[in-house]
Scaffold this active site. Structure first.
Site, PDB file in Angstrom:
ATOM      1  NE  ARG A   1     -14.388  -7.236  -4.357  1.00  0.00           N
ATOM      2  CZ  ARG A   1     -12.410  -7.760  -4.386  1.00  0.00           C
ATOM      3  NH1 ARG A   1     -11.824  -8.401  -4.208  1.00  0.00           N
ATOM      4  NH2 ARG A   1     -11.871  -7.088  -5.399  1.00  0.00           N
ATOM      5  CB  THR A   2     -16.555 -10.334   3.296  1.00  0.00           C
ATOM      6  OG1 THR A   2     -14.999 -10.462   3.613  1.00  0.00           O
ATOM      7  CG2 THR A   2     -17.438 -10.052   4.509  1.00  0.00           C
ATOM      8  CD  GLN A   3     -21.019 -11.779  -1.769  1.00  0.00           C
ATOM      9  OE1 GLN A   3     -21.508 -11.553  -2.035  1.00  0.00           O
ATOM     10  NE2 GLN A   3     -19.072 -11.347  -2.224  1.00  0.00           N
ATOM     11  CD  GLN A   4     -24.530 -13.270   5.526  1.00  0.00           C
ATOM     12  OE1 GLN A   4     -25.415 -12.550   5.033  1.00  0.00           O
ATOM     13  NE2 GLN A   4     -23.935 -14.618   5.940  1.00  0.00           N
TER      14      GLN A   4
ATOM     15  CD1 TRP B   1     -17.862  -6.325   4.867  1.00  0.00           C
ATOM     16  CD2 TRP B   1     -20.108  -5.624   5.149  1.00  0.00           C
ATOM     17  NE1 TRP B   1     -18.466  -6.717   3.707  1.00  0.00           N
ATOM     18  CE2 TRP B   1     -19.956  -6.761   3.750  1.00  0.00           C
ATOM     19  CE3 TRP B   1     -21.842  -5.684   5.636  1.00  0.00           C
ATOM     20  CZ2 TRP B   1     -21.057  -6.330   2.202  1.00  0.00           C
ATOM     21  CZ3 TRP B   1     -22.594  -6.494   4.496  1.00  0.00           C
ATOM     22  CH2 TRP B   1     -22.447  -6.252   3.053  1.00  0.00           C
TER      23      TRP B   1
END
Length: 266
Positions: A42-45, A149
């Site tokens: 998963r994209t964390q940031q 995001w």
């Protein structure tokens, strides 16, 4: 404590070989081919990001603005990124946040517009439908703990009705006559509210442009992730248009009198 992960217990070898215990030729045919293809990331940031998007209602429609910068952390990396995107005939979206996620959202919307067109039923997607679709997409990704995001503004005019609304990575939605994302939500939004609220039905396009330009100038002075190159989108009953990149007229002479920036030390 046993420090060898292969002895910690795991699913049956005939179903899953989590630690590549067996040589490739002995692994189950229905299992993964190597240890690195297992699991989900998963994209964390966000990595490459855009900052504020501003939008207001005026007498004849909606006006939106965003600068052309995409920052790699604190590095002003890409200076010709268009963060305003037309969707169909009536709508423009503007995005802050991760630019790769925004590109994915653009591809989703392109597919949606094509599908709607091929139906040939005489109906076109308006800003309300686009916003509703995005709210479901963003909330759906949030519930999978894999958010996109971005914070997105959706503006448009259809059937004589102006529409302006917000949606973010949590699926949060709301509508107002002035909206801003990113740092602009803190320092530009109060300026927009003071200039626009109560005047939405009398504000001319020229006055709206002046308000937007003044706020973009303030953001360039105050937001370290902004740029003096920007674009303005105007959506009216006659359609949507996005300007070429413009350059703000700025002056930094005032910095000489600010302690820590100019020569003044006391």
């Amino acid at each position: 404590m046993d420090h060898f992960p292969t002895n910690w217990g795991r699913p049956r070898n005939d179903a899953f070989d989590a630690y590549a215990t067996f040589p490739i030729h002995q692994r189950p045919s229905n299992g993964p081919k190597d240890a690195f293809s297992q699991g989900v990331q998963r994209t964390q940031q966000p990595i490459v990001t855009g900052t504020s998007v501003l939008a207001i209602k005026f007498k004849d429609g909606i006006m939106m603005a965003a600068d052309n910068l995409a920052s790699y952390g604190s590095l002003a990396r890409f200076k010709d990124v268009q963060r305003l995107q037309p969707v169909g005939e009536y709508t423009v979206i503007g995005a802050g946040g991760d630019m790769s996620d925004f590109q994915y959202i653009q591809s989703l919307l392109d597919d949606l517009v094509v599908e709607e067109f091929t139906n040939q039923d005489g109906h076109g997607l308006g800003p309300k439908e686009i916003h509703e679709y995005l709210s479901q997409v963003m909330y759906g990704r949030r519930t999978k703990i894999n958010p996109l995001w971005n914070s997105i503004l959706v503006g448009g005019v259809k059937d004589g009705q102006r529409f302006l609304a917000y949606v973010d990575l949590l699926g949060t939605t709301y509508s107002a006559s002035t909206l801003a994302t990113g740092y602009g939500a803190y320092i530009a939004q109060p300026l927009l509210r003071r200039a626009v609220e109560g005047r939405e039905d009398t504000l001319t396009q020229e006055e709206a442009t002046k308000i937007i330009e003044d706020c973009m100038r303030v953001l360039f002075y105050r937001d370290a992730r902004s740029l003096n190159k920007y674009q303005i989108a105007t959506i009216t009953a006659s359609g949507a248009s996005i300007s070429d990149s413009k350059a703000l007229e700025t002056s930094w002479g005032f910095a000489e009198g600010i302690r820590g920036y100019g020569a003044q030390t006391q």
